[in-house]
Design a protein around this motif. Sequence first.
Motif, PDB file in Angstrom:
ATOM      1  N   ARG A   1      10.549  76.212 -93.126  1.00 22.15           N
ATOM      2  CA  ARG A   1       9.350  76.606 -93.116  1.00 22.15           C
ATOM      3  C   ARG A   1       8.908  78.242 -93.604  1.00 22.15           C
ATOM      4  O   ARG A   1       9.493  78.345 -93.106  1.00 22.15           O
ATOM      5  CB  ARG A   1       7.943  75.626 -92.411  1.00 22.15           C
ATOM      6  N   LEU A   2       7.910  78.145 -94.813  1.00 25.07           N
ATOM      7  CA  LEU A   2       7.807  79.679 -95.051  1.00 25.07           C
ATOM      8  C   LEU A   2       7.216  80.482 -93.479  1.00 25.07           C
ATOM      9  O   LEU A   2       7.690  81.761 -93.773  1.00 25.07           O
ATOM     10  CB  LEU A   2       6.851  79.492 -96.390  1.00 25.07           C
ATOM     11  N   ASP A   3       6.515  79.521 -92.879  1.00 24.78           N
ATOM     12  CA  ASP A   3       6.139  80.488 -91.701  1.00 24.78           C
ATOM     13  C   ASP A   3       6.932  80.775 -90.631  1.00 24.78           C
ATOM     14  O   ASP A   3       6.992  81.773 -89.625  1.00 24.78           O
ATOM     15  CB  ASP A   3       5.354  79.844 -91.269  1.00 24.78           C
ATOM     16  N   GLU A   4       8.168  79.947 -90.808  1.00 21.81           N
ATOM     17  CA  GLU A   4       9.398  79.774 -89.865  1.00 21.81           C
ATOM     18  C   GLU A   4      10.161  80.939 -89.904  1.00 21.81           C
ATOM     19  O   GLU A   4      10.381  81.913 -89.790  1.00 21.81           O
ATOM     20  CB  GLU A   4      10.232  78.472 -89.583  1.00 21.81           C
ATOM     21  N   ALA A   5      10.186  80.470 -91.150  1.00 24.47           N
ATOM     22  CA  ALA A   5      11.086  82.357 -92.482  1.00 24.47           C
ATOM     23  C   ALA A   5      10.521  83.356 -91.587  1.00 24.47           C
ATOM     24  O   ALA A   5      11.378  84.614 -91.516  1.00 24.47           O
ATOM     25  CB  ALA A   5      11.497  82.365 -93.371  1.00 24.47           C
ATOM     26  N   ALA A   6       9.546  83.556 -91.871  1.00 20.84           N
ATOM     27  CA  ALA A   6       8.481  84.867 -91.898  1.00 20.84           C
ATOM     28  C   ALA A   6       8.957  85.422 -90.415  1.00 20.84           C
ATOM     29  O   ALA A   6       9.178  86.331 -90.215  1.00 20.84           O
ATOM     30  CB  ALA A   6       7.211  84.494 -91.857  1.00 20.84           C
ATOM     31  N   ILE A   7       8.296  84.675 -89.771  1.00 19.69           N
ATOM     32  CA  ILE A   7       8.402  84.494 -88.073  1.00 19.69           C
ATOM     33  C   ILE A   7      10.710  84.817 -87.259  1.00 19.69           C
ATOM     34  O   ILE A   7      10.372  85.911 -87.046  1.00 19.69           O
ATOM     35  CB  ILE A   7       8.366  83.487 -87.066  1.00 19.69           C
TER      36      ILE A   7
ATOM     37  N   ALA B   1      12.581  86.066 -89.114  1.00 16.84           N
ATOM     38  CA  ALA B   1      12.823  87.687 -89.915  1.00 16.84           C
ATOM     39  C   ALA B   1      11.882  88.686 -89.612  1.00 16.84           C
ATOM     40  O   ALA B   1      12.620  89.599 -88.806  1.00 16.84           O
ATOM     41  CB  ALA B   1      11.734  87.350 -91.629  1.00 16.84           C
ATOM     42  N   GLY B   2      10.741  88.193 -88.532  1.00 12.72           N
ATOM     43  CA  GLY B   2      10.750  89.626 -88.253  1.00 12.72           C
ATOM     44  C   GLY B   2      11.596  89.271 -86.464  1.00 12.72           C
ATOM     45  O   GLY B   2      11.382  91.087 -86.301  1.00 12.72           O
ATOM     46  N   LEU B   3      11.800  88.768 -85.937  1.00 14.10           N
ATOM     47  CA  LEU B   3      12.753  88.725 -84.622  1.00 14.10           C
ATOM     48  C   LEU B   3      13.917  89.987 -85.051  1.00 14.10           C
ATOM     49  O   LEU B   3      14.531  90.127 -84.584  1.00 14.10           O
ATOM     50  CB  LEU B   3      13.447  86.944 -84.912  1.00 14.10           C
ATOM     51  N   PHE B   4      14.543  89.248 -86.643  1.00 11.00           N
ATOM     52  CA  PHE B   4      15.596  90.600 -87.175  1.00 11.00           C
ATOM     53  C   PHE B   4      15.502  91.474 -86.930  1.00 11.00           C
ATOM     54  O   PHE B   4      16.244  92.783 -87.629  1.00 11.00           O
ATOM     55  CB  PHE B   4      16.483  89.328 -87.635  1.00 11.00           C
TER      56      PHE B   4
ATOM     57  N   LEU C   1      11.112  89.375 -95.255  1.00  4.82           N
ATOM     58  CA  LEU C   1      11.315  87.841 -95.440  1.00  4.82           C
ATOM     59  C   LEU C   1      12.326  87.980 -97.142  1.00  4.82           C
ATOM     60  O   LEU C   1      12.983  87.028 -96.610  1.00  4.82           O
ATOM     61  CB  LEU C   1      10.423  87.234 -95.653  1.00  4.82           C
ATOM     62  N   ASP C   2      12.021  89.063 -97.713  1.00  2.00           N
ATOM     63  CA  ASP C   2      12.692  89.146 -99.011  1.00  2.00           C
ATOM     64  C   ASP C   2      14.159  89.678 -98.207  1.00  2.00           C
ATOM     65  O   ASP C   2      15.068  89.331 -98.525  1.00  2.00           O
ATOM     66  CB  ASP C   2      12.638  90.335 -99.505  1.00  2.00           C
ATOM     67  N   GLU C   3      14.420  90.541 -97.289  1.00  2.30           N
ATOM     68  CA  GLU C   3      15.954  90.887 -96.618  1.00  2.30           C
ATOM     69  C   GLU C   3      16.283  89.899 -96.383  1.00  2.30           C
ATOM     70  O   GLU C   3      17.557  89.609 -96.426  1.00  2.30           O
ATOM     71  CB  GLU C   3      15.433  91.426 -95.747  1.00  2.30           C
ATOM     72  N   MET C   4      15.613  88.843 -95.376  1.00  2.00           N
ATOM     73  CA  MET C   4      15.591  87.857 -94.289  1.00  2.00           C
ATOM     74  C   MET C   4      16.613  87.192 -95.587  1.00  2.00           C
ATOM     75  O   MET C   4      17.620  86.103 -95.365  1.00  2.00           O
ATOM     76  CB  MET C   4      15.184  87.322 -93.645  1.00  2.00           C
ATOM     77  N   LEU C   5      15.773  86.501 -96.643  1.00  2.00           N
ATOM     78  CA  LEU C   5      16.404  85.572 -97.594  1.00  2.00           C
ATOM     79  C   LEU C   5      17.957  86.040 -97.779  1.00  2.00           C
ATOM     80  O   LEU C   5      18.793  84.664 -98.844  1.00  2.00           O
ATOM     81  CB  LEU C   5      15.263  84.941 -97.949  1.00  2.00           C
ATOM     82  N   ALA C   6      17.589  87.013 -98.624  1.00  2.00           N
ATOM     83  CA  ALA C   6      19.171  88.181 -99.331  1.00  2.00           C
ATOM     84  C   ALA C   6      20.048  88.188 -98.313  1.00  2.00           C
ATOM     85  O   ALA C   6      20.806  88.474 -98.356  1.00  2.00           O
ATOM     86  CB  ALA C   6      18.242  89.254 -99.954  1.00  2.00           C
ATOM     87  N   LEU C   7      19.592  88.613 -96.722  1.00  2.00           N
ATOM     88  CA  LEU C   7      20.396  89.360 -95.447  1.00  2.00           C
ATOM     89  C   LEU C   7      20.728  89.392 -95.795  1.00  2.00           C
ATOM     90  O   LEU C   7      22.398  90.073 -95.724  1.00  2.00           O
ATOM     91  CB  LEU C   7      21.605  87.348 -95.402  1.00  2.00           C
TER      92      LEU C   7
END
Length: 194
Positions: free
Chosen positions: A42-48, A50-53, A57-63
């Motif tokens: 979920r989007l809220d999970e992805a945001a969290i 990404a924050g852990l890393f 969120l954009d960077e996380m989605l593109a890794l």
Amino acid sequence: MKDERKTRGWSQADLAEKMASAGLKAHATTVAKIEGLDRAVRLDEAAIIAGLFELSLDEMLALKRYDQQSILDVFLATAGTSANEINSIAERVNDAFVRLQVEPGDLVRRSHESVDADLVPAIFRSYMAGLPAQEAVSRLIDARELLRYAVQQASVSDDALAESHGGTDAAAVRRFLESFLPPDEFKNPAEGGE
């Protein structure tokens, strides 16, 4: 996510513990399912996550790399699962619709046979519900078929792509995609555009 986790030397259990500390229900199996593309995020999970890393969120989605194949793999997993879920929903709605027995003739007969005054309004409501229910089932089936078609298109082989679109090299892909853009929408950087 897996690359980012490994870069930090975290196990799946370590990441799950960090996710849980951030307020998500997570176990090592949750991380494994996400990494294996067996579970959507979920989007809220992805945001969290990404924050852990310490990523946006954009960077996380593109890794931090543009990995279109990974993005496509996630789409395939999500769309395939969703098509199956839609099929199940359509079947359940259709079964409920069939039980309504909303043929006008049947409803008229039942209203004449009924001695229960409360049944007649229920018969009327059944008929009124039947028309949109039929439309809903039809639209669900259409949605399922569109998702299946999208999965089919996303799964087409390189040879089939090359045959149908004149190649799979970068220039052929750009020509194909640019054909969908209005003139002057895309400026080629080699030609002095943005």
